[in-house]
Design a protein around this motif. Structure first.
Motif, PDB file in Angstrom:
ATOM      1  N   ARG A 115       0.795  -1.228   0.000  1.00  0.00           N
ATOM      2  CA  ARG A 115       0.000   0.000   0.000  1.00  0.00           C
ATOM      3  C   ARG A 115       0.831   1.283   0.000  1.00  0.00           C
ATOM      4  O   ARG A 115       0.280   2.379  -0.048  1.00  0.00           O
ATOM      5  CB  ARG A 115      -0.949  -0.006   1.208  1.00  0.00           C
ATOM      6  CG  ARG A 115      -0.253  -0.016   2.568  1.00  0.00           C
ATOM      7  CD  ARG A 115      -1.177  -0.535   3.674  1.00  0.00           C
ATOM      8  NE  ARG A 115      -2.445   0.112   3.705  1.00  0.00           N
ATOM      9  CZ  ARG A 115      -2.825   1.009   4.641  1.00  0.00           C
ATOM     10  NH1 ARG A 115      -1.968   1.379   5.593  1.00  0.00           N
ATOM     11  NH2 ARG A 115      -4.021   1.529   4.627  1.00  0.00           N
ATOM     12  N   THR A 123       0.450   6.280   1.597  1.00  0.00           N
ATOM     13  CA  THR A 123      -0.367   5.113   1.241  1.00  0.00           C
ATOM     14  C   THR A 123      -1.203   5.425   0.017  1.00  0.00           C
ATOM     15  O   THR A 123      -1.572   6.576  -0.244  1.00  0.00           O
ATOM     16  CB  THR A 123      -1.294   4.709   2.405  1.00  0.00           C
ATOM     17  OG1 THR A 123      -2.131   5.812   2.743  1.00  0.00           O
ATOM     18  CG2 THR A 123      -0.483   4.290   3.621  1.00  0.00           C
ATOM     19  N   LYS A 125      -4.461   3.666  -2.277  1.00  0.00           N
ATOM     20  CA  LYS A 125      -5.481   2.627  -2.483  1.00  0.00           C
ATOM     21  C   LYS A 125      -5.297   1.912  -3.822  1.00  0.00           C
ATOM     22  O   LYS A 125      -5.656   0.737  -3.968  1.00  0.00           O
ATOM     23  CB  LYS A 125      -6.874   3.233  -2.405  1.00  0.00           C
ATOM     24  CG  LYS A 125      -7.265   3.765  -1.028  1.00  0.00           C
ATOM     25  CD  LYS A 125      -7.418   2.644  -0.030  1.00  0.00           C
ATOM     26  CE  LYS A 125      -7.911   3.173   1.319  1.00  0.00           C
ATOM     27  NZ  LYS A 125      -8.021   2.084   2.327  1.00  0.00           N
ATOM     28  N   GLU A 128      -2.954  -0.997  -3.419  1.00  0.00           N
ATOM     29  CA  GLU A 128      -3.675  -2.122  -2.815  1.00  0.00           C
ATOM     30  C   GLU A 128      -4.514  -2.840  -3.861  1.00  0.00           C
ATOM     31  O   GLU A 128      -4.545  -4.073  -3.918  1.00  0.00           O
ATOM     32  CB  GLU A 128      -4.577  -1.626  -1.682  1.00  0.00           C
ATOM     33  CG  GLU A 128      -3.836  -1.132  -0.460  1.00  0.00           C
ATOM     34  CD  GLU A 128      -4.770  -0.679   0.647  1.00  0.00           C
ATOM     35  OE1 GLU A 128      -4.319  -0.601   1.808  1.00  0.00           O
ATOM     36  OE2 GLU A 128      -5.946  -0.400   0.349  1.00  0.00           O
TER      37      GLU A 128
END
Length: 253
Positions: A115, A123, A125, A128
């Motif tokens: 991530r 981080t 998304k 991910e």
């Protein structure tokens, strides 16, 4: 269908006459020396196929079919488990150096992180989601191995940046977050197909994700939509609706 029919016939031809013999002897005890045993057994067998015994024959046909079906399911389950054990034994036997040296391919993929975006330093998304797409792509193909903490060039970056973004800043927190993503994005029922291993490589943690093929088509939830991904060559790509419709029946007949 044919094995079930044969099992049903075996119930009629074997179980029914045998039951008739045992049942008759239960209520009419005789000495085996006072009668011709072969003749007695034959009489009971013939009696079991008479018209008045038709309901019993039907019962034993269903009983035989049920037993046969149960045996088929047990054998398939054992065969599936043996195949799974063989696959996992073979894959786990590959050392990390060999995996990295072989590079990315149809059954291997490298991801720098779970991530953490190395460009924006935060981080992301989308990173991910890229991991989940890869896992789904392997499940829709023939299984595979995903290394997290290794970039496309085979350079080991480790998981320390990912750890820092988690509530539990360790391997357990990493695995929990990964399995939560899998559960939310592709389905909790598929989590048992994902096996997470951690290895220390030159003082850096690397996550080795071993993915089994799915027994059903796998879709990834992307916003309010569901998309179908497939591992082809050394990349994971989204299939169009037409391509997915053609691939699914050929892979899950």
């Amino acid at each position: 269908l044919m094995p079930l029919i044969l099992s049903g016939l075996a119930g009629v031809v074997i179980l029914h006459p045998l039951t008739m013999v045992i049942y008759w002897l239960e209520f009419h005890p005789i000495s085996i020396y006072s009668v011709n045993v072969n003749e007695f057994v034959w009489q009971r067998v013939v009696k079991s196929f008479s018209l008045d015994m038709l309901p019993m024959s039907l019962f034993f046909f269903l009983l035989g079919g049920t037993l046969g079906y149960s045996i088929i399911l047990i054998n398939r389950s054992i065969a599936h488990k043996n195949k799974k054990i063989e696959y996992l034994t073979e894959v786990i036997g590959n050392d990390l150096d060999s995996i990295i040296h072989n590079g990315e391919g149809e059954s291997q993929e490298f991801k720098s992180s779970l991530r953490w975006n190395y460009q924006s330093k935060k981080t992301d998304k989308q990173i991910e989601l890229a991991v989940i797409k890869t896992i789904a792509g392997f499940m829709n193909n023939q299984a595979g191995t995903l290394l997290i903490g290794v970039n496309d060039q085979g350079e080991v970056l480790g998981l320390s940046n990912d750890y820092r973004t988690l509530k539990k800043k360790n391997r357990d927190g990493f695995e929990q977050h990964l399995m939560t993503l899998i559960s939310l994005k592709i389905g909790a029922d598929l989590c048992p197909l994902v096996h997470v291993l951690f290895q220390n490589y030159h003082e850096q943690d690397v996550c080795r994700v071993i993915i089994e093929p799915s027994p059903r088509p796998v879709y990834v939830k992307v916003d309010d939509d569901e998309k179908y991904y497939l591992r082809t060559g050394n990349a994971t790509r989204e299939l169009t609706v037409h391509e997915a419709i053609e691939h699914i029946p050929s892979h899950w007949p």
